[in-house]
Design a protein around this motif. Structure first.
Motif, PDB file in Angstrom:
ATOM      1  N   ARG A  89       0.907  -1.220   0.047  1.00 13.13           N
ATOM      2  CA  ARG A  89      -0.024   0.247  -0.244  1.00 13.13           C
ATOM      3  C   ARG A  89       0.790   1.141   0.007  1.00 13.13           C
ATOM      4  O   ARG A  89       0.766   2.337  -0.737  1.00 13.13           O
ATOM      5  CB  ARG A  89      -0.997   0.020   1.099  1.00 13.13           C
ATOM      6  N   ARG A  93       0.679   3.965  -2.980  1.00 18.41           N
ATOM      7  CA  ARG A  93       0.610   5.420  -2.996  1.00 18.41           C
ATOM      8  C   ARG A  93       1.645   6.137  -3.134  1.00 18.41           C
ATOM      9  O   ARG A  93       1.601   7.174  -3.807  1.00 18.41           O
ATOM     10  CB  ARG A  93       0.451   5.697  -1.360  1.00 18.41           C
ATOM     11  N   THR A 161      -5.396   1.977  -2.497  1.00 21.16           N
ATOM     12  CA  THR A 161      -4.123   1.171  -3.272  1.00 21.16           C
ATOM     13  C   THR A 161      -3.699   0.109  -2.663  1.00 21.16           C
ATOM     14  O   THR A 161      -3.687  -0.168  -1.422  1.00 21.16           O
ATOM     15  CB  THR A 161      -3.208   2.284  -3.270  1.00 21.16           C
ATOM     16  N   ARG A 162      -3.317  -0.887  -3.485  1.00 25.49           N
ATOM     17  CA  ARG A 162      -3.121  -2.230  -2.961  1.00 25.49           C
ATOM     18  C   ARG A 162      -1.571  -2.325  -2.984  1.00 25.49           C
ATOM     19  O   ARG A 162      -0.759  -2.246  -3.447  1.00 25.49           O
ATOM     20  CB  ARG A 162      -3.725  -3.057  -4.057  1.00 25.49           C
TER      21      ARG A 162
END
Length: 162
Positions: A89, A93, A161-162
């Motif tokens: 994440r 980002r 966001t993964r």
């Protein structure tokens, strides 16, 4: 305010995905028509070939923001499978802030003169007798950039966001 922005981005995603599905169906039908006309009837239409190229270009351009939202975009990170979810994440980002925003804002800035010129001359096919409207297809690139920036912002704000 943030919730409305996220709702707008969700609506834009659904709309863009619907347009992409329609373009995919049009691409399939037009390409099959070209093949059948050429190999079964021994004829062809330049306009249909141009139409197929325009549809393909439109599909590719508009599917980029859809792929971002669905997390189906290409990653060139061989270490990702060994990273924790929180590190993923954080890196995603960071990628949105450091790469996505600057690259697509710069793309908007750099492509504007070409798009403006294409509209000014109403750019058409390079082939004699081809379809007009290349300027419309070219206009999808800045639209795609704007959609990517909006979706990147939505991913940051929603924490998806993964």
């Amino acid at each position: 305010m943030i919730n409305r922005y996220l709702q707008l981005c969700a609506f834009l995603h659904r709309s863009t995905m619907g347009v992409c599905l329609l373009l995919l169906a049009l691409l399939l039908c037009s390409q099959i028509s070209i093949v059948v006309l050429r190999y079964c009837f021994g004829t062809g239409f330049l306009e249909l070939q141009d139409f197929t190229a325009y549809v393909f270009a439109s599909l590719v351009t508009l599917s980029i923001p859809v792929a971002l939202v669905l997390d189906r975009h290409v990653r060139v990170d061989v270490w990702r499978e060994h990273q924790s979810a929180s590190l993923r994440r954080t890196l995603d980002r960071l990628g949105v802030i450091v790469l996505l925003f600057p690259v697509f804002l710069l793309s908007l800035y750099l492509v504007y003169p070409d798009i403006a010129y294409a509209w000014q001359i109403r750019e058409g096919s390079r082939e004699t007798g081809g379809l007009p409207g290349v300027y419309l297809v070219k206009s999808l690139f800045p639209l795609s950039c704007v959609l990517l920036i909006l979706q990147g912002g939505a991913a940051l704000l929603s924490g998806t966001t993964r």
